[in-house]
Design an enzyme around this catalytic site. Structure first.
Site, mmCIF file in Angstrom:
data_model
loop_
_atom_site.group_PDB
_atom_site.id
_atom_site.type_symbol
_atom_site.label_atom_id
_atom_site.label_comp_id
_atom_site.label_asym_id
_atom_site.label_seq_id
_atom_site.Cartn_x
_atom_site.Cartn_y
_atom_site.Cartn_z
ATOM 1 C CD GLN A 18 -5.319 -4.664 7.227
ATOM 2 O OE1 GLN A 18 -4.489 -4.486 8.118
ATOM 3 N NE2 GLN A 18 -4.987 -4.622 5.954
ATOM 4 N NE ARG A 20 -1.321 -7.318 11.018
ATOM 5 C CZ ARG A 20 -1.318 -6.564 9.926
ATOM 6 N NH1 ARG A 20 -0.406 -5.620 9.789
ATOM 7 N NH2 ARG A 20 -2.214 -6.729 8.976
ATOM 8 C CG ASP A 27 -2.219 5.463 4.301
ATOM 9 O OD1 ASP A 27 -2.680 4.449 3.734
ATOM 10 O OD2 ASP A 27 -1.277 5.418 5.112
ATOM 11 C CD GLU A 28 -3.950 2.309 7.215
ATOM 12 O OE1 GLU A 28 -4.971 1.652 6.998
ATOM 13 O OE2 GLU A 28 -2.859 1.781 7.468
ATOM 14 C CE LYS A 75 -1.665 0.981 4.023
ATOM 15 N NZ LYS A 75 -0.967 2.206 4.466
ATOM 16 C CB THR A 76 3.632 2.388 2.217
ATOM 17 O OG1 THR A 76 2.868 2.229 3.419
ATOM 18 C CG2 THR A 76 4.525 3.607 2.342
#
Length: 696
Positions: A269, A607, A238-239, A47-48
């Site tokens: 998420q 994770r 973002d997010e 994503k980043t």
């Protein structure tokens, strides 16, 4: 809609080889990201990297940096993205409006403060400042907070904040989250109004104000709104799944001139509804933004196929979501382990054993994490790690034995054991309304001459009606504890169940229920002890009060709530206490709440890079009550897990799941029998569980 066309450039004109640096999904997003765009970025999908390259693409195609707005949820995220752009393009990113919602709001409000009746040099209040201001309002309104146990400034602050971020009236939030204060709602509303007036009078804003005032500015000042919306030709968020209704409206206003709104997030998420985050912002994006494009990033560069298979299978049970399936890029690995333990102590032994093995194999401690649904789930493991001298970093709150309510309970036990303990008196007295610091010091000094706690009734009561009322409350609580069955567990249980202490927690802390859960966990831990002195010695010696940690800067394993673990990753992940009533949380009742808990489990699983361990204790409390595994464990096909069988002597062995598995006691007699899906076929009675005999 104002048209804006990117300058036309061929690949050879660009500094960056986008097609070579990105996978096909990422490259598709980066080059086609004009107009309203929703990028559904699965866990570990880059994503980043995608956002970074999208910003670089805009700069390389002629967009001025000050015409780009990049909104994130942490300063670290914005610094990382801009830093990567600089690595790719040099200093071409200088001038980009990048930062958190709050930092960007602050920057804009400094420019237009006077339109809202503030001066540009307004102060920003942190949480402690806000609580102090609310305390001042209580005094100015002459509200009696002692005789009727008015909610503390911490609770009022949390209540006002949730009300504003959720767009609800204060009375609605009181009814929804703090129903015990409904009879005080008018006074609470009056405090809220006084708080707003006082902030305005002293030219200050709290963190919530930064967003609310920006929204007011945009909605009430058309000239400002048009100026800003025209300036920001491209808005990237973002997010996006973590935005609340206020943030979503701000984004809508700032992007409505050019309609180049690029939001990235993962509905799977979305786990912060308790902070007023609204999953509908991302779920409804294609409907609320005409002509929106939806892209999927599903290639996962983090986890093994075996781990992702579990994540995909469980999250598929949610009905309100964008369907997607993560695809593993890394090679195949071991099956995740499933560990039903007889009890929480045995679960803790298993986790500590595996951690010791990993450390002996020179695994980096910082690549090992233990995750749990709620902070109180970590107690048994924390004590086991401390006994083995394994250093750990705790995220998502304070370490178990450092929490205020745990120290309260231990202070009362210290008084029962040693009534001369002045420091224990000072802590025990503080919870009783009407007893201030000076009165507490006088009582503690006088009580230090007692030989037995029962002699406390012989002391002269303090002066003043309120102090006497508080002292009577303290005496009643001490008497109840002293008269309970003489074990550490019963002492603590008496304290936790007393109306006096519960009333104190409910009026002092927004998370009183979680603190009572902590105390229940302390009761479970204390049930291993018969002697009070041994219990207190073990607690005190293990905590190592006042000692400097020489290993403070060395790598440590991580203990964390799942909420705090979002966005992070480790080679080895343990998810513990996966039992019914613990994960999902026992207070979840609606389908929406269960779906969020499932998303939280999905976050926990994703994770892990290499190894995943899923465990649960088959008994709770003091070992009398059988616990079923979490429904999320039931949603995993048995062939995707390797069952680890524990014996009561703490040795363990692992093997693939069979149709039936037996868990045996120290005499190698079957204790509990499960079928292939983890369902109990037969189980012992509580008495046989304690005696360790075969009584199936």
């Amino acid at each position: 809609m104002t048209e804006f066309v990117l300058s036309s450039k061929t690949a050879k004109d660009l500094k960056i080889d986008y097609q070579n640096d990105l996978n096909d999904q990422q490259f598709n997003v980066v080059q086609k990201g004009d107009g309203p765009v929703l990028v559904l970025a699965g866990a570990g999908s880059g994503k980043t990297r995608t956002i970074t390259y999208r910003v670089a693409w805009l700069l390389e195609h002629g967009v001025s940096p000050d015409h780009i707005l990049l909104l994130t949820f942490t300063n670290k995220a914005s610094r990382e993205m801009i830093g990567r752009v600089n690595q790719l393009l040099g200093d071409s990113s200088s001038g980009i409006w990048a930062g958190t919602f709050h930092s960007v709001a602050n920057r804009i409000l400094r420019m237009y403060a006077r339109k809202l009746g503030f001066e540009p040099n307004f102060s920003i209040l942190d949480q402690e400042d806000s609580r102090d201001l609310i305390s001042l309002c209580l005094k100015e309104l002459a509200i009696d907070t002692k005789n009727r146990r008015f909610p503390s400034p911490s609770i009022l602050q949390e209540l006002f904040s949730y009300s504003r971020n959720k767009g609800l009236e204060v009375s609605e939030v009181v009814e929804l989250r703090h129903a015990r204060f409904l009879h005080l709602v008018r006074d609470i509303e009056e405090v809220g109004q006084a708080y707003e007036r006082l902030k305005k009078a002293q030219n200050s804003m709290d963190f919530d104000d930064l967003l609310l005032k920006l929204l007011n500015l945009l909605e009430q000042n058309e000239d400002v709104r048009l100026c800003l919306a025209t300036q920001f030709q491209y808005v990237l968020v973002d997010e996006f799944q973590d935005t609340n209704v206020i943030q979503a409206r701000i984004v809508q206003w700032l992007s409505n001139a050019h309609r180049n709104l690029f939001v990235v997030g993962d509905d799977a998420q979305s786990i912060y509804s308790f902070r007023a985050a609204d999953i509908q912002n991302i779920l409804s994006f294609p409907d609320t933004h005409a002509g929106a494009q939806v892209f999927h990033l599903t290639k996962n560069y983090r986890s093994t196929p075996e781990i992702l298979a579990i994540a995909n299978e469980v999250i598929a049970n949610n009905t309100k979501q964008f369907e997607k399936e993560l695809q593993a890029i890394v090679p195949s690995g071991d099956l995740p382990c499933y560990i039903p333990a007889q009890s929480q102590p045995q679960e803790a032994h298993y986790v500590a054993d595996v951690i010791c093995r990993l450390l002996s194999q020179n695994e980096d401690p910082s690549q090992i994490a233990v995750l749990f649904r709620a902070a109180f789930h970590s107690q048994a493991l924390e004590f086991e790690l401390m006994r083995r001298d394994i250093s750990y970093e705790y995220r998502g709150g304070m370490k178990f034995f450092e929490r205020a309510h745990i120290k309260d309970a231990i202070a009362y036990l210290r008084l029962i054991h040693n009534p001369k303990d002045i420091s224990a008196w000072m802590r025990a007295l503080r919870i009783h309304a009407g007893i201030g610091l000076v009165t507490a010091q006088k009582i503690a000094q006088t009580a230090s001459g007692l030989e037995r706690i029962s002699d406390v009734f012989l002391l002269t009561p303090p002066k003043g009606a309120r102090a006497q009322q508080g002292w009577t409350s303290c005496l009643n609580l001490l008497d109840a504890i002293d008269k309970s069955v003489k074990t550490p567990a019963d002492f603590i249980k008496t304290l936790a169940s007393s109306s006096i202490y519960k009333d104190y927690l409910e009026h002092e802390y927004p998370n009183a229920a979680e603190r009572l859960d902590d105390l229940e966990q302390l009761v479970t831990f204390a049930s291993q002890y018969v002697d009070l002195q041994t219990f207190l010695d073990d607690i005190s010696l293990t905590q190592e009060y006042g000692q400097q940690d020489d290993d403070a800067f060395l790598p440590r394993i991580v203990l964390s709530t799942v909420h705090q673990a979002k966005g992070l990753e480790w080679n080895h992940v343990f998810v513990i206490n996966l039992s019914e009533g613990a994960f999902p949380h026992k207070n979840c009742s609606s389908e929406e709440e269960i779906e969020e808990e499932r998303r939280l489990f999905y976050v926990a699983v994703t994770r892990a890079r290499k190894r995943l361990h899923l465990s649960y204790p088959m008994t709770g409390g003091r070992g009398y009550e059988y616990q079923a595994p979490s429904l999320f464990i039931d949603e995993i096909s048995s062939h995707r897990l390797e069952r680890v069988e524990l014996r009561s002597n703490e040795r363990f062995e692992s093997r693939p799941l069979r149709n039936r598995s037996s868990f045996r006691n120290i005499d190698d007699e079957p204790m509990i029998v499960l079928d292939n899906d983890g369902e109990v076929i037969n189980r012992p009675s509580p008495s046989s569980f304690l005696r360790g005999i075969d009584e199936l």
